[in-house]
Motif scaffolding. Sequence first.
Motif, mmCIF file in Angstrom:
data_model
loop_
_atom_site.group_PDB
_atom_site.id
_atom_site.type_symbol
_atom_site.label_atom_id
_atom_site.label_comp_id
_atom_site.label_asym_id
_atom_site.label_seq_id
_atom_site.Cartn_x
_atom_site.Cartn_y
_atom_site.Cartn_z
ATOM 1 N N ARG A 196 0.802 -1.235 0.000
ATOM 2 C CA ARG A 196 0.000 0.000 0.000
ATOM 3 C C ARG A 196 0.828 1.275 0.000
ATOM 4 N NH1 ARG A 196 -3.828 -0.861 4.544
ATOM 5 N NH2 ARG A 196 -3.480 -3.020 3.948
ATOM 6 N N ARG A 197 2.048 1.224 0.524
ATOM 7 C CA ARG A 197 2.867 2.447 0.566
ATOM 8 C C ARG A 197 4.225 2.223 -0.094
ATOM 9 N NH1 ARG A 197 1.250 2.266 6.218
ATOM 10 N NH2 ARG A 197 -0.758 3.299 6.437
ATOM 11 N N ARG A 198 4.250 1.362 -1.095
ATOM 12 C CA ARG A 198 5.509 1.037 -1.735
ATOM 13 C C ARG A 198 6.041 2.225 -2.546
ATOM 14 N NH1 ARG A 198 2.428 -3.162 -5.781
ATOM 15 N NH2 ARG A 198 1.619 -1.630 -7.267
ATOM 16 N N HIS A 199 7.346 2.228 -2.733
ATOM 17 C CA HIS A 199 8.001 3.222 -3.589
ATOM 18 C C HIS A 199 7.500 3.087 -5.020
ATOM 19 C CE1 HIS A 199 11.410 5.693 -5.020
ATOM 20 N NE2 HIS A 199 11.505 4.814 -6.003
ATOM 21 N N SER A 200 7.421 1.860 -5.497
ATOM 22 C CA SER A 200 6.896 1.578 -6.832
ATOM 23 C C SER A 200 6.684 0.078 -6.937
ATOM 24 C CB SER A 200 7.868 2.033 -7.926
ATOM 25 O OG SER A 200 9.037 1.217 -7.936
ATOM 26 N N PHE A 201 5.924 -0.326 -7.930
ATOM 27 C CA PHE A 201 5.737 -1.756 -8.179
ATOM 28 C C PHE A 201 7.078 -2.428 -8.473
ATOM 29 C CE2 PHE A 201 5.449 -5.199 -11.232
ATOM 30 C CZ PHE A 201 4.562 -6.065 -10.614
ATOM 31 N N LEU A 202 7.880 -1.825 -9.365
ATOM 32 C CA LEU A 202 9.137 -2.453 -9.764
ATOM 33 C C LEU A 202 10.101 -2.577 -8.593
ATOM 34 C CD1 LEU A 202 9.784 -0.862 -13.271
ATOM 35 C CD2 LEU A 202 8.948 -3.167 -12.748
ATOM 36 N N TRP A 203 10.102 -1.597 -7.700
ATOM 37 C CA TRP A 203 10.981 -1.690 -6.538
ATOM 38 C C TRP A 203 10.514 -2.799 -5.599
ATOM 39 C CZ3 TRP A 203 15.654 -0.853 -5.013
ATOM 40 C CH2 TRP A 203 15.967 -0.923 -3.658
ATOM 41 N N GLN A 204 9.211 -2.904 -5.348
ATOM 42 C CA GLN A 204 8.708 -3.987 -4.502
ATOM 43 C C GLN A 204 9.081 -5.343 -5.095
ATOM 44 O OE1 GLN A 204 4.433 -4.350 -4.021
ATOM 45 N NE2 GLN A 204 4.659 -5.462 -2.092
ATOM 46 N N GLU A 205 8.953 -5.460 -6.411
ATOM 47 C CA GLU A 205 9.312 -6.727 -7.054
ATOM 48 C C GLU A 205 10.800 -7.014 -6.877
ATOM 49 O OE1 GLU A 205 8.142 -9.006 -11.130
ATOM 50 O OE2 GLU A 205 8.782 -6.906 -11.365
ATOM 51 N N TYR A 206 11.647 -6.008 -7.032
ATOM 52 C CA TYR A 206 13.089 -6.188 -6.834
ATOM 53 C C TYR A 206 13.388 -6.647 -5.401
ATOM 54 C CZ TYR A 206 18.014 -5.047 -6.188
ATOM 55 O OH TYR A 206 19.348 -5.124 -5.891
ATOM 56 N N VAL A 207 12.756 -5.992 -4.429
ATOM 57 C CA VAL A 207 12.974 -6.332 -3.021
ATOM 58 C C VAL A 207 12.611 -7.789 -2.760
ATOM 59 C CG1 VAL A 207 12.155 -5.898 -0.671
ATOM 60 C CG2 VAL A 207 12.699 -3.972 -2.166
ATOM 61 N N LEU A 208 11.462 -8.221 -3.263
ATOM 62 C CA LEU A 208 11.009 -9.582 -2.990
ATOM 63 C C LEU A 208 11.908 -10.614 -3.651
ATOM 64 C CD1 LEU A 208 7.120 -9.319 -3.196
ATOM 65 C CD2 LEU A 208 8.654 -8.898 -1.288
ATOM 66 N N GLU A 209 12.355 -10.330 -4.867
ATOM 67 C CA GLU A 209 13.262 -11.270 -5.534
ATOM 68 C C GLU A 209 14.562 -11.411 -4.754
ATOM 69 O OE1 GLU A 209 13.170 -11.503 -10.075
ATOM 70 O OE2 GLU A 209 12.631 -9.409 -9.701
ATOM 71 N N LEU A 210 15.079 -10.306 -4.246
ATOM 72 C CA LEU A 210 16.334 -10.351 -3.487
ATOM 73 C C LEU A 210 16.144 -11.088 -2.166
ATOM 74 C CD1 LEU A 210 19.293 -9.468 -3.478
ATOM 75 C CD2 LEU A 210 18.583 -7.350 -2.358
ATOM 76 N N LEU A 211 15.049 -10.804 -1.458
ATOM 77 C CA LEU A 211 14.800 -11.465 -0.175
ATOM 78 C C LEU A 211 14.628 -12.969 -0.366
ATOM 79 C CD1 LEU A 211 12.292 -8.953 1.481
ATOM 80 C CD2 LEU A 211 14.730 -9.216 1.990
ATOM 81 N N ALA A 212 13.884 -13.345 -1.395
ATOM 82 C CA ALA A 212 13.661 -14.770 -1.628
ATOM 83 C C ALA A 212 14.968 -15.491 -1.941
ATOM 84 C CB ALA A 212 12.659 -14.957 -2.763
ATOM 85 N N ALA A 213 15.864 -14.827 -2.675
ATOM 86 C CA ALA A 213 17.128 -15.445 -3.061
ATOM 87 C C ALA A 213 18.126 -15.498 -1.909
ATOM 88 C CB ALA A 213 17.736 -14.676 -4.241
#
Length: 464
Positions: A196-213
């Motif tokens: 709901r308060r993300r910087h952007s969709f693409l940044w949230q996606e980047y964060v999740l990919e990094l955390l998962a890895a």
Amino acid sequence: MIHNLAKRAHDRNWTLDPIIRSMLDDDWYKLAMLQFIWKHFPGTHVRFTVINRTRSVRLAEVVDEAELRAQLDHARTLRFTRSELIWLAGNTFYGQHNIFRPDFLDWLSGLSLPPYRLSRMDGQFQLDFEGAWEEVTLWEIHALAILSELRTRRGYARLDEMDLDILFARAKSRLWSKIERVAGVPGLKFADFGTRRRHSFLWQEYVLELLAARLPGVFAGTSNTYLAYKHNLEAIGTNAHELPMVLTALARLGRLGATSLKDAQYEVLRLWQEMYGPAMRVMLPDTYGSTQFFRDAPDWAADWTGVRLDSKDPFEGGEEALAFFAAHGRDLRQKLLIPSDGLNADLMLQLHAAFGGRIQPGHAPSHFRDARDFQDPAKWRHEPRCRISSGIGTKLTNDFAGCSPVEAPEFSPISLVCKVTAVEGHPAVKLSDNYTKATGPAEEIAYYRSVFGTEGLTEVPVEV
């Protein structure tokens, strides 16, 4: 899919990057609640309203109204796709198959977001969504994500490509330092609650990919249903304040049978567990104050799996929740705490130390700041008091303050919410454990406080 974020931001090809890309780009609990609403309260007339609690930021002077309308209009064109519906039907959530009924998914396939009302007043947007509850409710997260990212894009406009490269380099470094602080902590679990308060969709996606890895076994999943679907992550979430707010308003109007205002908060639990069984029994007790909720809760509520801690000091709130379970004779080691209010990595570690294990005498939770502290036998013995899994939102998906090489206030997050403000034409109220978070007309808030009391309520500043 890792993107060149600086180049993408500099190109400003927003037709390539609409803010909401899928109806699934939503918190998972909104879908679970939507099925609950669809089954039990179809046609209930409600109004949601966007509220900017950071009044010092005059949002209507930052975000262009035409751009906002364009993004809202785009969201109205979206529909659930066939592959998304198949995933919802066939996936396992919280260890349970077939959470979503086939007739609900059939109905969902034809759902689109209804019209909105948008105007401006005193530097703020007046943005409302009104209609049948089951048709309106999905606007909440979409609207907040749109406003948050439009504000981000205004910040991008101040920067050239080199500035943007520096911005993302600093944000990535900040994110990596969090990963290093929590990697290897025994028993630690957390999820992303930051849509709901993300910087952007693409940044949230980047964060999740990094955390998962980089944090397998520690990173538990995401509340974002679309990113869980796209990247094979666990979808996380149960329910929110919206349900007791509406049911209590219905009780106030005499439209919930003989259920009283105070009993309406437990009627939510009863109907929820009747629908979902043991799969998602995590209660949210602070809508009208956690202290009164636990004091008057029926014994069967202690069979619920755990508690999400949202608006009270999380250490105090956690102790209060465990005291409730203990008073009803339940095994605390089987219970789950989910702190979720304004968490950062340090606070998450301190809460994990306080509840995820026993601390040796003389060592307060504040002593635990990174993985090394948890591996120090002088401070730590891994004997959990209960289970704990934190939810981190803004400090995970929008931690950009101070990262820009030039002044850009748009990168400092604000406290933006979208709440139910009316039910069947009557005001809806949330009291919260924090006076600052109360919503509703003053006279209705006063009435609700006369019914529920104010024991345990405090007043602290709201950051996000």
